[in-house]
Design a protein around this motif. Structure first.
Motif, PDB file in Angstrom:
ATOM      1  N   ASP A   1       5.159  -1.687  -6.786  1.00 20.76           N
ATOM      2  CA  ASP A   1       5.262  -2.314  -8.105  1.00 20.76           C
ATOM      3  C   ASP A   1       5.605  -1.307  -9.202  1.00 20.76           C
ATOM      4  O   ASP A   1       6.119  -1.689 -10.246  1.00 20.76           O
ATOM      5  N   ARG A   2       5.296  -0.043  -8.971  1.00 18.54           N
ATOM      6  CA  ARG A   2       5.555   0.987  -9.986  1.00 18.54           C
ATOM      7  C   ARG A   2       6.950   1.593  -9.880  1.00 18.54           C
ATOM      8  O   ARG A   2       7.331   2.422 -10.703  1.00 18.54           O
ATOM      9  N   LEU A   3       7.717   1.170  -8.890  1.00 21.54           N
ATOM     10  CA  LEU A   3       9.079   1.683  -8.752  1.00 21.54           C
ATOM     11  C   LEU A   3       9.967   1.163  -9.885  1.00 21.54           C
ATOM     12  O   LEU A   3       9.822   0.017 -10.304  1.00 21.54           O
TER      13      LEU A   3
ATOM     14  N   ASN B   1      11.644   7.979  -4.488  1.00 21.56           N
ATOM     15  CA  ASN B   1      10.309   7.382  -4.604  1.00 21.56           C
ATOM     16  C   ASN B   1      10.066   6.350  -3.506  1.00 21.56           C
ATOM     17  O   ASN B   1       8.973   6.294  -2.936  1.00 21.56           O
ATOM     18  N   LEU B   2      11.072   5.561  -3.198  1.00 18.28           N
ATOM     19  CA  LEU B   2      10.938   4.587  -2.114  1.00 18.28           C
ATOM     20  C   LEU B   2      10.749   5.308  -0.777  1.00 18.28           C
ATOM     21  O   LEU B   2       9.894   4.926   0.026  1.00 18.28           O
TER      22      LEU B   2
ATOM     23  N   PHE C   1     -15.194   4.630  13.477  1.00 15.42           N
ATOM     24  CA  PHE C   1     -13.899   3.960  13.324  1.00 15.42           C
ATOM     25  C   PHE C   1     -13.933   2.946  12.193  1.00 15.42           C
ATOM     26  O   PHE C   1     -13.012   2.897  11.367  1.00 15.42           O
ATOM     27  N   LEU C   2     -14.986   2.140  12.131  1.00 12.79           N
ATOM     28  CA  LEU C   2     -15.086   1.127  11.084  1.00 12.79           C
ATOM     29  C   LEU C   2     -15.195   1.773   9.700  1.00 12.79           C
ATOM     30  O   LEU C   2     -14.656   1.252   8.720  1.00 12.79           O
ATOM     31  N   SER C   3     -15.837   2.916   9.638  1.00 14.70           N
ATOM     32  CA  SER C   3     -15.905   3.657   8.380  1.00 14.70           C
ATOM     33  C   SER C   3     -14.503   4.146   7.983  1.00 14.70           C
ATOM     34  O   SER C   3     -14.104   4.033   6.817  1.00 14.70           O
ATOM     35  N   TYR C   4     -13.787   4.688   8.958  1.00 20.60           N
ATOM     36  CA  TYR C   4     -12.421   5.136   8.701  1.00 20.60           C
ATOM     37  C   TYR C   4     -11.534   3.955   8.281  1.00 20.60           C
ATOM     38  O   TYR C   4     -10.677   4.095   7.416  1.00 20.60           O
ATOM     39  N   ALA C   5     -11.770   2.796   8.871  1.00 18.08           N
ATOM     40  CA  ALA C   5     -10.954   1.613   8.576  1.00 18.08           C
ATOM     41  C   ALA C   5     -11.002   1.277   7.089  1.00 18.08           C
ATOM     42  O   ALA C   5      -9.974   0.891   6.504  1.00 18.08           O
ATOM     43  N   GLN C   6     -12.150   1.445   6.456  1.00 21.50           N
ATOM     44  CA  GLN C   6     -12.258   1.159   5.012  1.00 21.50           C
ATOM     45  C   GLN C   6     -11.359   2.098   4.214  1.00 21.50           C
ATOM     46  O   GLN C   6     -10.686   1.683   3.270  1.00 21.50           O
ATOM     47  N   THR C   7     -11.325   3.355   4.601  1.00 17.09           N
ATOM     48  CA  THR C   7     -10.439   4.325   3.952  1.00 17.09           C
ATOM     49  C   THR C   7      -8.983   3.939   4.180  1.00 17.09           C
ATOM     50  O   THR C   7      -8.159   4.002   3.261  1.00 17.09           O
ATOM     51  N   HIS C   8      -8.683   3.537   5.386  1.00 17.09           N
ATOM     52  CA  HIS C   8      -7.326   3.107   5.733  1.00 17.09           C
ATOM     53  C   HIS C   8      -6.894   1.922   4.862  1.00 17.09           C
ATOM     54  O   HIS C   8      -5.782   1.913   4.320  1.00 17.09           O
ATOM     55  N   PHE C   9      -7.785   0.950   4.700  1.00 19.72           N
ATOM     56  CA  PHE C   9      -7.461  -0.220   3.881  1.00 19.72           C
ATOM     57  C   PHE C   9      -7.169   0.199   2.433  1.00 19.72           C
ATOM     58  O   PHE C   9      -6.219  -0.291   1.822  1.00 19.72           O
ATOM     59  N   GLN C  10      -7.959   1.098   1.901  1.00 22.66           N
ATOM     60  CA  GLN C  10      -7.744   1.579   0.529  1.00 22.66           C
ATOM     61  C   GLN C  10      -6.397   2.277   0.404  1.00 22.66           C
ATOM     62  O   GLN C  10      -5.664   2.072  -0.571  1.00 22.66           O
ATOM     63  N   GLU C  11      -6.063   3.115   1.385  1.00 14.32           N
ATOM     64  CA  GLU C  11      -4.772   3.815   1.360  1.00 14.32           C
ATOM     65  C   GLU C  11      -3.616   2.818   1.415  1.00 14.32           C
ATOM     66  O   GLU C  11      -2.620   2.975   0.689  1.00 14.32           O
ATOM     67  N   MET C  12      -3.731   1.820   2.247  1.00 15.66           N
ATOM     68  CA  MET C  12      -2.679   0.813   2.370  1.00 15.66           C
ATOM     69  C   MET C  12      -2.534   0.008   1.075  1.00 15.66           C
ATOM     70  O   MET C  12      -1.413  -0.266   0.637  1.00 15.66           O
ATOM     71  N   GLU C  13      -3.643  -0.349   0.462  1.00 17.61           N
ATOM     72  CA  GLU C  13      -3.591  -1.102  -0.792  1.00 17.61           C
ATOM     73  C   GLU C  13      -2.929  -0.270  -1.896  1.00 17.61           C
ATOM     74  O   GLU C  13      -2.164  -0.806  -2.700  1.00 17.61           O
ATOM     75  N   GLU C  14      -3.201   1.035  -1.914  1.00 18.01           N
ATOM     76  CA  GLU C  14      -2.561   1.912  -2.897  1.00 18.01           C
ATOM     77  C   GLU C  14      -1.051   1.996  -2.636  1.00 18.01           C
ATOM     78  O   GLU C  14      -0.261   1.983  -3.577  1.00 18.01           O
ATOM     79  N   LEU C  15      -0.662   2.060  -1.386  1.00 18.72           N
ATOM     80  CA  LEU C  15       0.766   2.073  -1.059  1.00 18.72           C
ATOM     81  C   LEU C  15       1.448   0.795  -1.547  1.00 18.72           C
ATOM     82  O   LEU C  15       2.554   0.843  -2.091  1.00 18.72           O
ATOM     83  N   ILE C  16       0.796  -0.325  -1.368  1.00 21.34           N
ATOM     84  CA  ILE C  16       1.359  -1.606  -1.804  1.00 21.34           C
ATOM     85  C   ILE C  16       1.559  -1.602  -3.319  1.00 21.34           C
ATOM     86  O   ILE C  16       2.589  -2.058  -3.819  1.00 21.34           O
ATOM     87  N   LEU C  17       0.601  -1.061  -4.050  1.00 21.87           N
ATOM     88  CA  LEU C  17       0.719  -0.990  -5.511  1.00 21.87           C
ATOM     89  C   LEU C  17       1.861  -0.073  -5.944  1.00 21.87           C
ATOM     90  O   LEU C  17       2.479  -0.297  -6.991  1.00 21.87           O
ATOM     91  N   ARG C  18       2.150   0.935  -5.163  1.00 28.62           N
ATOM     92  CA  ARG C  18       3.227   1.862  -5.514  1.00 28.62           C
ATOM     93  C   ARG C  18       4.594   1.168  -5.547  1.00 28.62           C
ATOM     94  O   ARG C  18       5.476   1.568  -6.306  1.00 28.62           O
TER      95      ARG C  18
END
Length: 168
Positions: free
Chosen positions: A98-100, A47-48, A79-96
């Motif tokens: 905590d679920r380990l 998982n890690l 690019f700025l539109s894509y950046a918002q998606t990127h931020f969401q993906e990164m935030e989800e990774l950070i939450l993962r």
């Protein structure tokens, strides 16, 4: 006297049988528990690794978009539109992180991996700020945070390898 010795021999026979069953049961239980711990450790490691692989993919995509923007193959708005998606993906990774189901010996490693990812996200946010505003101080902060993120990542890998060597 003979009556007592028959009872004693019978009692002794049952005591030996019960002791043998107890020893076998404890051995099976210990073996089962050890196997379960190995499986949990294996699952944790997978998982890690999955989080780290997804992080690498996300960052590679982000860097690719930055390059496309620099080469004028992507508009600033796209690019700025894509950046918002990127931020969401990164935030989800950070939450993962905590679920380990993190074994005790790996807690510090996971904290450092998470801190590295959080710092990387902040670096990316500063880079976006620089792209939006042209403020060079945001670019300097982005570069500094990127270096800090790298140092956290190296510390996390070192901590992980040390904990792995100790055996979980």
């Amino acid at each position: 006297m003979k009556q007592k010795s028959k009872k004693y021999k019978g009692f002794r026979k049952y005591a030996v049988i019960i002791a043998a069953i107890l020893i076998i049961s404890l051995t099976v239980f210990y073996s089962y528990t050890a196997d379960q711990a190995k499986l949990r450790g294996f699952e944790f490691g997978n998982n890690l690794q999955s989080i780290q692989d997804d992080l690498k993919k996300t960052q590679t995509n982000f860097e690719s978009k930055v390059t496309m923007l620099k080469e004028n193959n992507l508009s600033k708005e796209e690019f700025l539109s894509y950046a918002q998606t990127h931020f969401q993906e990164m935030e989800e990774l950070i939450l993962r992180y905590d679920r380990l189901a993190t074994p005790d010996s790996f807690v510090n490693s996971v904290k450092l991996f998470k801190l590295s990812t959080q710092t990387q996200l902040e670096s990316d946010r500063q880079l976006i700020e620089w792209i939006k505003t042209g403020d060079d101080s945001a670019k300097v902060r982005s570069d500094s945070l990127f270096q800090e993120s790298f140092e956290y990542e190296m510390a996390a890998l070192s901590s992980y390898n040390l904990a792995k060597g100790q055996g979980t």
